[in-house]
Design an enzyme around this catalytic site. Sequence first.
Site, PDB file in Angstrom:
ATOM      1  N   ASN A 119      -3.820   0.206  -8.020  1.00 46.60           N
ATOM      2  CA  ASN A 119      -4.635   0.190  -6.793  1.00 46.60           C
ATOM      3  C   ASN A 119      -6.069   0.634  -7.093  1.00 46.60           C
ATOM      4  OD1 ASN A 119      -4.875  -0.299  -3.996  1.00 46.60           O
ATOM      5  ND2 ASN A 119      -4.736   1.907  -3.562  1.00 46.60           N
TER       6      ASN A 119
ATOM      7  N   LYS B  23       0.429   4.797  -1.527  1.00 49.16           N
ATOM      8  CA  LYS B  23       0.069   5.620  -0.359  1.00 49.16           C
ATOM      9  C   LYS B  23       0.022   4.904   0.990  1.00 49.16           C
ATOM     10  CE  LYS B  23      -4.860   4.809  -0.480  1.00 49.16           C
ATOM     11  NZ  LYS B  23      -6.178   5.276  -0.154  1.00 49.16           N
TER      12      LYS B  23
ATOM     13  N   SER C  80       0.258  16.051   1.526  1.00 48.25           N
ATOM     14  CA  SER C  80      -0.351  15.441   2.708  1.00 48.25           C
ATOM     15  C   SER C  80       0.079  16.186   3.962  1.00 48.25           C
ATOM     16  CB  SER C  80       0.128  13.991   2.791  1.00 48.25           C
ATOM     17  OG  SER C  80      -0.128  13.453   4.060  1.00 48.25           O
TER      18      SER C  80
ATOM     19  N   THR D 194       1.170  14.913   6.346  1.00 45.29           N
ATOM     20  CA  THR D 194       2.350  14.220   6.872  1.00 45.29           C
ATOM     21  C   THR D 194       3.631  15.036   6.687  1.00 45.29           C
ATOM     22  OG1 THR D 194       3.508  12.095   6.907  1.00 45.29           O
ATOM     23  CG2 THR D 194       2.808  12.860   4.764  1.00 45.29           C
TER      24      THR D 194
ATOM     25  N   TYR E 196       6.927   6.939   2.598  1.00 43.92           N
ATOM     26  CA  TYR E 196       5.786   7.533   1.897  1.00 43.92           C
ATOM     27  C   TYR E 196       5.755   9.043   2.118  1.00 43.92           C
ATOM     28  CZ  TYR E 196       1.124   9.383   1.304  1.00 43.92           C
ATOM     29  OH  TYR E 196       0.079  10.194   0.957  1.00 43.92           O
TER      30      TYR E 196
ATOM     31  N   LYS F 216       6.403  12.817  -0.357  1.00 40.96           N
ATOM     32  CA  LYS F 216       5.616  14.058  -0.466  1.00 40.96           C
ATOM     33  C   LYS F 216       6.492  15.280  -0.193  1.00 40.96           C
ATOM     34  CE  LYS F 216       1.747  11.924  -1.367  1.00 40.96           C
ATOM     35  NZ  LYS F 216       1.271  11.869  -2.754  1.00 40.96           N
TER      36      LYS F 216
ATOM     37  N   ASN G  84      -5.612  -0.582   6.667  1.00 45.95           N
ATOM     38  CA  ASN G  84      -4.795   0.062   7.699  1.00 45.95           C
ATOM     39  C   ASN G  84      -5.479   1.304   8.249  1.00 45.95           C
ATOM     40  OD1 ASN G  84      -2.373  -1.600   7.396  1.00 45.95           O
ATOM     41  ND2 ASN G  84      -2.311  -0.709   5.351  1.00 45.95           N
TER      42      ASN G  84
HETATM   43  P1  NAD Z   1      -5.567   5.565  -4.344  1.00 42.31           P
HETATM   44  O1  NAD Z   1      -4.530   4.497  -4.210  1.00 42.31           O
HETATM   45  O2  NAD Z   1      -6.980   5.185  -4.238  1.00 42.31           O
HETATM   46  O3  NAD Z   1      -5.339   6.348  -5.723  1.00 42.31           O
HETATM   47  C1  NAD Z   1      -4.089   6.466  -6.355  1.00 42.31           C
HETATM   48  C2  NAD Z   1      -4.266   5.959  -7.778  1.00 42.31           C
HETATM   49  O4  NAD Z   1      -3.039   6.107  -8.481  1.00 42.31           O
HETATM   50  C3  NAD Z   1      -4.631   4.468  -7.841  1.00 42.31           C
HETATM   51  O5  NAD Z   1      -5.805   4.327  -8.609  1.00 42.31           O
HETATM   52  C4  NAD Z   1      -3.436   3.795  -8.499  1.00 42.31           C
HETATM   53  O6  NAD Z   1      -3.827   2.714  -9.327  1.00 42.31           O
HETATM   54  C5  NAD Z   1      -2.823   4.947  -9.273  1.00 42.31           C
HETATM   55  N1  NAD Z   1      -1.370   4.877  -9.481  1.00 42.31           N
HETATM   56  C6  NAD Z   1      -0.386   4.611  -8.583  1.00 42.31           C
HETATM   57  N2  NAD Z   1       0.826   4.679  -9.167  1.00 42.31           N
HETATM   58  C7  NAD Z   1       0.604   4.997 -10.484  1.00 42.31           C
HETATM   59  C8  NAD Z   1       1.449   5.223 -11.609  1.00 42.31           C
HETATM   60  N3  NAD Z   1       2.789   5.124 -11.505  1.00 42.31           N
HETATM   61  N4  NAD Z   1       0.884   5.547 -12.781  1.00 42.31           N
HETATM   62  C9  NAD Z   1      -0.474   5.640 -12.915  1.00 42.31           C
HETATM   63  N5  NAD Z   1      -1.321   5.434 -11.887  1.00 42.31           N
HETATM   64  C10 NAD Z   1      -0.783   5.129 -10.686  1.00 42.31           C
HETATM   65  O7  NAD Z   1      -5.198   6.698  -3.268  1.00 42.31           O
HETATM   66  P2  NAD Z   1      -6.018   7.999  -2.820  1.00 42.31           P
HETATM   67  O8  NAD Z   1      -6.385   7.831  -1.403  1.00 42.31           O
HETATM   68  O9  NAD Z   1      -7.041   8.338  -3.806  1.00 42.31           O
HETATM   69  O10 NAD Z   1      -4.841   9.064  -2.861  1.00 42.31           O
HETATM   70  C11 NAD Z   1      -4.625   9.913  -3.965  1.00 42.31           C
HETATM   71  C12 NAD Z   1      -3.434  10.797  -3.691  1.00 42.31           C
HETATM   72  O11 NAD Z   1      -3.664  11.549  -2.500  1.00 42.31           O
HETATM   73  C13 NAD Z   1      -2.126  10.044  -3.451  1.00 42.31           C
HETATM   74  O12 NAD Z   1      -1.065  10.793  -4.012  1.00 42.31           O
HETATM   75  C14 NAD Z   1      -2.002  10.032  -1.950  1.00 42.31           C
HETATM   76  O13 NAD Z   1      -0.675   9.937  -1.535  1.00 42.31           O
HETATM   77  C15 NAD Z   1      -2.596  11.392  -1.591  1.00 42.31           C
HETATM   78  N6  NAD Z   1      -3.115  11.461  -0.222  1.00 42.31           N
HETATM   79  C16 NAD Z   1      -4.050  10.563   0.196  1.00 42.31           C
HETATM   80  C17 NAD Z   1      -4.538  10.639   1.500  1.00 42.31           C
HETATM   81  C18 NAD Z   1      -5.528   9.643   2.020  1.00 42.31           C
HETATM   82  O14 NAD Z   1      -5.687   9.550   3.236  1.00 42.31           O
HETATM   83  N7  NAD Z   1      -6.225   8.894   1.185  1.00 42.31           N
HETATM   84  C19 NAD Z   1      -4.081  11.655   2.353  1.00 42.31           C
HETATM   85  C20 NAD Z   1      -3.143  12.566   1.874  1.00 42.31           C
HETATM   86  C21 NAD Z   1      -2.655  12.457   0.584  1.00 42.31           C
HETATM   87  C1  WQD Z   2      -6.470   7.455  12.097  1.00 41.93           C
HETATM   88  C2  WQD Z   2      -6.574   7.204  13.589  1.00 41.93           C
HETATM   89  C3  WQD Z   2      -5.079   5.547  14.460  1.00 41.93           C
HETATM   90  C4  WQD Z   2      -6.894   2.111  12.448  1.00 41.93           C
HETATM   91  C5  WQD Z   2      -2.676   8.189   7.510  1.00 41.93           C
HETATM   92  C6  WQD Z   2      -1.334   8.593   6.973  1.00 41.93           C
HETATM   93  C7  WQD Z   2      -1.369  10.012   6.490  1.00 41.93           C
HETATM   94  C8  WQD Z   2      -2.521  10.231   5.509  1.00 41.93           C
HETATM   95  C9  WQD Z   2      -3.812   9.680   6.003  1.00 41.93           C
HETATM   96  C10 WQD Z   2      -1.709  10.066   3.263  1.00 41.93           C
HETATM   97  C11 WQD Z   2      -5.213   7.041  14.253  1.00 41.93           C
HETATM   98  C12 WQD Z   2      -6.516   5.125  14.620  1.00 41.93           C
HETATM   99  C13 WQD Z   2      -6.610   3.391  12.888  1.00 41.93           C
HETATM  100  C14 WQD Z   2      -7.391   1.148  13.381  1.00 41.93           C
HETATM  101  C15 WQD Z   2      -7.291   2.824  15.092  1.00 41.93           C
HETATM  102  N1  WQD Z   2      -2.283   9.570   4.264  1.00 41.93           N
HETATM  103  N2  WQD Z   2      -6.797   3.742  14.192  1.00 41.93           N
HETATM  104  N3  WQD Z   2      -7.577   1.556  14.675  1.00 41.93           N
HETATM  105  O1  WQD Z   2      -2.572   7.537  10.595  1.00 41.93           O
HETATM  106  O2  WQD Z   2      -3.942   9.662  10.788  1.00 41.93           O
HETATM  107  O3  WQD Z   2      -2.999   9.037   8.608  1.00 41.93           O
HETATM  108  O4  WQD Z   2      -3.658   8.345   6.480  1.00 41.93           O
HETATM  109  O5  WQD Z   2      -1.039  11.046   3.152  1.00 41.93           O
HETATM  110  O6  WQD Z   2      -0.142  10.307   5.928  1.00 41.93           O
HETATM  111  O7  WQD Z   2      -0.356   8.449   7.992  1.00 41.93           O
HETATM  112  O8  WQD Z   2      -4.857   7.705   9.497  1.00 41.93           O
HETATM  113  O9  WQD Z   2      -6.810   6.246   9.280  1.00 41.93           O
HETATM  114  O10 WQD Z   2      -4.546   5.193   9.681  1.00 41.93           O
HETATM  115  O11 WQD Z   2      -5.632   6.459  11.510  1.00 41.93           O
HETATM  116  O12 WQD Z   2      -7.477   3.129  16.289  1.00 41.93           O
HETATM  117  O13 WQD Z   2      -7.626  -0.026  13.059  1.00 41.93           O
HETATM  118  O14 WQD Z   2      -7.255   5.971  13.796  1.00 41.93           O
HETATM  119  O15 WQD Z   2      -4.341   5.227  15.625  1.00 41.93           O
HETATM  120  O16 WQD Z   2      -5.305   7.682  15.491  1.00 41.93           O
HETATM  121  P1  WQD Z   2      -3.519   8.482   9.998  1.00 41.93           P
HETATM  122  P2  WQD Z   2      -5.474   6.322   9.924  1.00 41.93           P
END
Ligand code: NAD
Ligand code: WQD
Length: 336
Positions: free
Chosen positions: A36, A85, A125, A127, A150, A154, A199
Site C-alpha cells: 500500500n 488498515k 487504534s 478502535t 481490522y 488491533k 473511504n
Molecule cells: P499505510 O497503509 O499507509 O501504511 C502501512 C504500510 O505497511 C504500507 O506502506 C504497506 O505497504 C505496509 N505493509 C502492509 N502489510 C505489510 C507486510 N506484511 N509487510 C511489510 N509491509 C507491509 O497505513 P497508515 O495509515 O500509515 O497506518 C500505519 C499503521 O497505523 C497501521 O498499522 C494502521 O492500522 C495504524 N493506524 C492507522 C490509522 C489511520 O487512520 N491512518 C489509525 C489508527 C491506526
Molecule cells: C470520519 C468521519 C464519517 C467519509 C477510521 C477507522 C478507525 C481509524 C481511523 C485505523 C465519520 C465521516 C467519512 C465520507 C463522511 N483507523 N465521513 N463522508 O471512521 O472515524 O475511523 O479511520 O485504526 O479505526 O474506523 O474515520 O475518516 O472514515 O470518518 O461524512 O466520505 O467522517 O461518517 O464521522 P473513522 P473516517
Amino acid sequence: MMNVLVTGGAGYIGSHTVVELINAGYEPIVVDDLSNAKEDVIDRIEIITGKRPVFYKVDCKDKEAMRKVFSDNKIDSVIHFAAYKAVGESVRIPLEYYRNNIDSTLTLMEVMEEFGCKKFVFSSSATVYGPNNPYPYKEDMKAIESSSPYGWTKVMIERILTDYVTAHPDYCAILLRYFNPIGSHESGLLGDDPNGIPNNLMPYISRVAAGQLEKLTIYGDDYPTPDGTCQRDYLHVVDLAIGHLKALEYAENKEGVEAINLGTGNGVSVMELVHAFDKANDMELPYVIGPRRDGDLPAFWADAEKAKTLLGWEATHSVEDMCRSAWKFAKKASEK
Ligand code: NAD
Ligand code: WQD
C-alpha cells in the site's frame, strides 16, 4: 545513534515518522512490502531530510527475509506500522486481514526474540475501545472488543504483546492508540494517498477539492451531536509522528506494557472539518448530506492526559494546519 526498524515505513504515518526520526538523529531502517505504498516515498524522504534511509522491500511475514534485516543491522528498537488498515475491506476479506496483521506481528516478535531486541512500539487504534465505552476514551477503560476484523486485529495484537510481556518482564511494548490522523508534511511531498475511491474523510475531501470527485457526502446529520454530524479527534500526522519518538525515548529505560492514547483531546465534527478546510484553503467544498454509514459511532475523542504525563507529548497543530497541509499534498498529487 539508535537503529530503529520501521515496518510499514513507506506508508502514510510511517513515512512521516521516518522523517522525524532522521531529523532527530536516529538511524531508521525501513521494511515495507509496498502493498500500500510506492517506492518513491523513499526518494521523497531523502529530498526532505537529505538522508536516504536503508530500505528493504520485504514482507514482515517472511521470516528469513526479516532475519536478514536483523543480521545486516543491529536493531535497537522497532516501530511496527505494517498492517492492512481498511475497515470496510476487512469485513469483506477477514482472513487476509487476520493473516497479514497478526502473522506479520508474530513473525516480527519471533525474530526480535532471536536477536535479543526488546523495545516494541505498536500502531494500535482508538478502535480498540469498541462501541460501548463512554468518551473521552481513557487508557484504563476495557479495550477488548472492536467492530471490524481490522479492529479485532488491533485488540488481538495488544493481547499478544501483553501476554509476551508477562512471560518476558524485561521487554517493553508501547501500544499507541491513534485517533484520526490527517494532514501532511509541510513540504507537500508526503501524505495520505489511498488507491481507488477513498473511504476516510480527509482523503475524500482532498479529491473533491482537486476536482477528481464531484462532491463530499456527509454521512448523516441527525446524530446526537451539536451540529448533528459525527465528531472525531483529528490529529496532525506530524504530531503523531513525533509521538513515536517520545514513545521510543520512554521505552529506552522502561520495561512492561503501556497503552497510550495519541489524540488532541478535542472532538471536531464533519461539518466543522469541512468549514475549516474551506477557510484554510479559501474554497467552498461542494457537499450533500447523505444517510448514516453503517458502524459509525456518533462521537469519540481521546483523554490525552496520559501521553502528556508519561511521554511529555501533546498535539500542537491546529485543525487549519491539518487542512492546509492535506491540501498542499493533494494538490501536488493531483497535478502529476
Ligand atoms: P499505510 O497503509 O499507509 O501504511 C502501512 C504500510 O505497511 C504500507 O506502506 C504497506 O505497504 C505496509 N505493509 C502492509 N502489510 C505489510 C507486510 N506484511 N509487510 C511489510 N509491509 C507491509 O497505513 P497508515 O495509515 O500509515 O497506518 C500505519 C499503521 O497505523 C497501521 O498499522 C494502521 O492500522 C495504524 N493506524 C492507522 C490509522 C489511520 O487512520 N491512518 C489509525 C489508527 C491506526
Ligand atoms: C470520519 C468521519 C464519517 C467519509 C477510521 C477507522 C478507525 C481509524 C481511523 C485505523 C465519520 C465521516 C467519512 C465520507 C463522511 N483507523 N465521513 N463522508 O471512521 O472515524 O475511523 O479511520 O485504526 O479505526 O474506523 O474515520 O475518516 O472514515 O470518518 O461524512 O466520505 O467522517 O461518517 O464521522 P473513522 P473516517
